[in-house]
Scaffold this motif. Structure first.
Motif, short mmCIF file in Angstrom:
data_model
loop_
_atom_site.label_atom_id
_atom_site.label_comp_id
_atom_site.label_asym_id
_atom_site.label_seq_id
_atom_site.Cartn_x
_atom_site.Cartn_y
_atom_site.Cartn_z
N PHE A 7 69.60 143.07 -51.26
CA PHE A 7 69.37 143.66 -52.60
C PHE A 7 68.56 143.14 -53.42
N ALA A 8 67.74 143.76 -54.22
CA ALA A 8 66.78 143.28 -55.16
C ALA A 8 66.84 144.15 -56.43
N ILE A 9 66.68 143.58 -57.75
CA ILE A 9 66.52 144.52 -58.90
C ILE A 9 65.53 144.39 -59.82
N ARG A 10 64.78 145.36 -60.19
CA ARG A 10 63.62 145.02 -61.12
C ARG A 10 64.07 145.41 -62.26
N HIS A 11 63.49 144.64 -63.38
CA HIS A 11 63.74 144.94 -64.92
C HIS A 11 62.73 146.03 -65.40
N GLN A 12 62.87 147.27 -64.84
CA GLN A 12 61.85 148.38 -65.30
C GLN A 12 62.81 149.49 -65.24
N GLY A 13 62.04 150.49 -66.02
CA GLY A 13 62.40 151.88 -66.12
C GLY A 13 62.01 152.64 -64.81
#
Length: 318
Positions: A81-87
Motif C-alpha cells: 500500500f502507498a498513498i499520495r497527498h494529491q487529489g
C-alpha cells in the motif's frame, strides 16, 4: 469527541466486488502484479478490504487531499500500500494502461461533516472553511469576503440547484456591507434560513447552499471530470472503473462519461470508414439496499456505476 467521528463506508462489499471482478482477487487473465487505485482514501474502508482480498503480488495506490486521511493511512503497514497527498485529478499522471482497477467514492466523509473545525456542516458552530485540503487554497469565508453578487448567485444556482440563489447571494453581500463578512457556519445557516422561507419537508434551508459552496471551493465537478479522463488513460484492457456518487450533479457526469465512451461512434463525413471503437463497456448501476440505508441514512442517495475498459479501444490507441 474525535473518536465519535466515525465513517461508515457505503457499498463497501459491492464496490470491492465490482473492482476486483469475477476472479475475486482482481487479477486480469495473464496479468502479473496488478495495480489498483483507491482514488478517494477517506478513512480507508475500501482500501482495507481491497488489501485483504487482492493478490499477494498486487499493489494498491491511494489518493487523498485531506491531511486527516493521510494520518489515518499511516496506520496501514501493508507494504503493498502507498498513498499520495494529491487529489484524484492527478490520477492521469500514472503510467498509461498500468492499472487493473480504479475506485472513486465521491463526496465528503462523515468525519469531515461531523468535525466542526472543518466547517462543512450547518449543524455545528465552526469556521466557514469547507476545504478538503486544509493546507492550501481559499476557504469559503475568504471567498465570500470579496465575491460579487452575480458570482455567488451562479455558484449557488449551478452547484446547489437552489431556486432562491439570487436572494441568498444578495443577503450575503448586504450582510457583508452592513456588518462585515460571514465567518462561521451558523452565521451562514441563519442568514439562509432568514432568506429562504419555504423548503422541502425535513430539509434544512441551508442544505443546498452549503453543498454549492463546498463543491465550488474544492472544484469537485471539474476534478471529477479530470479523474474520469485519467481513468480512461491509465486503465488496462479488462480493468474496472467503479464510481460511487451521492448527488445528481456527480452522477450525471459519471453516467454521461461512461455512455459517451461505451458506444461506437461513426463519422458522418466518412460513412464507409470503420467506427471509432468504444473505450468502456458499461456493467450497470446499483444502490444500497434497505438494510444498509436503515443502518446508515447517509447511504440513501448513493449510486454506484461500474464500467470495464475494452481491449479493442486500447489497440486503436496504440
Amino acid at each position: 469527541m474525535e473518536n465519535a467521528w466515525i465513517h461508515t463506508t457505503v457499498l463497501l462489499g459491492e464496490a470491492v466486488d465490482a473492482l476486483l471482478g469475477q476472479a475475486g482477487d482482481g487479477r486480469i487473465k495473464g496479468e502479473a502484479s496488478p495495480v489498483y487505485v483507491d482514488a478517494t482514501f477517506g478513512r480507508g474502508g475500501h482500501s482495507r478490504l481491497i488489501l485483504s482480498r487482492m493478490a499477494s503480488d498486487a499493489r494498491l495506490i491511494a489518493f487523498d487531499k485531506d491531511p486527516d486521511a493521510l494520518a489515518e493511512a499511516a496506520n496501514i503497514t501493508d507494504p503493498r500500500f502507498a498513498i499520495r497527498h494529491q487529489g484524484f485529478k492527478q490520477l492521469g499522471e500514472l503510467p498509461q494502461s498500468s492499472v487493473a482497477g480504479v475506485l472513486l467514492d465521491l463526496g465528503i466523509s462523515s468525519p469531515q461533516v461531523d468535525n466542526p473545525a472543518r466547517g462543512f456542516s450547518f449543524r455545528f458552530e465552526g469556521p466557514l472553511d469547507m476545504r478538503m485540503d486544509t493546507t492550501r487554497g481559499t476557504s469559503v469565508a475568504q471567498w465570500l469576503a470579496h465575491a460579487e453578487v452575480d458570482q455567488i448567485t451562479e455558484v449557488i444556482r449551478e452547484y446547489g440547484e437552489e431556486r432562491y440563489a439570487g436572494p441568498i447571494a444578495k443577503a450575503i453581500v448586504a450582510r457583508r456591507q452592513a456588518r462585515g463578512p460571514l465567518v462561521t457556519t451558523t452565521e451562514l445557516a441563519q442568514l439562509v434560513a432568514d432568506t429562504v422561507k419555504t423548503r422541502e419537508p425535513g430539509q434544512n434551508p441551508a442544505t443546498r447552499t452549503f453543498q454549492a459552496f463546498r463543491i465550488f471551493i474544492n472544484a469537485e465537478l471539474e476534478e471529477l471530470q479530470q479523474a474520469l479522463e485519467g481513468a480512461l488513460k491509465v486503465l488496462q484492457p479488462g480493468g474496472r472503473l467503479v464510481v460511487i456518487s451521492f448527488h445528481s450533479l456527480e452522477d450525471r457526469i459519471v453516467k454521461q462519461f461512461i455512455a459517451q465512451h461505451a458506444k461506437e461512434v461513426y463519422d458522418r463525413r466518412a460513412p464507409f470508414a470503420a467506427p471509432q471503437v468504444m473505450h468502456f463497456k458499461a456493467l450497470g448501476r446499483s444502490r444500497p439496499g434497505a438494510a444498509e440505508v436503515a443502518a446508515n441514512p447517509r447511504a440513501r442517495s448513493a449510486i454506484m456505476r461500474v464500467a470495464e475498459r475494452t481491449a479493442a479501444a486500447m489497440k486503436v490507441a496504440a
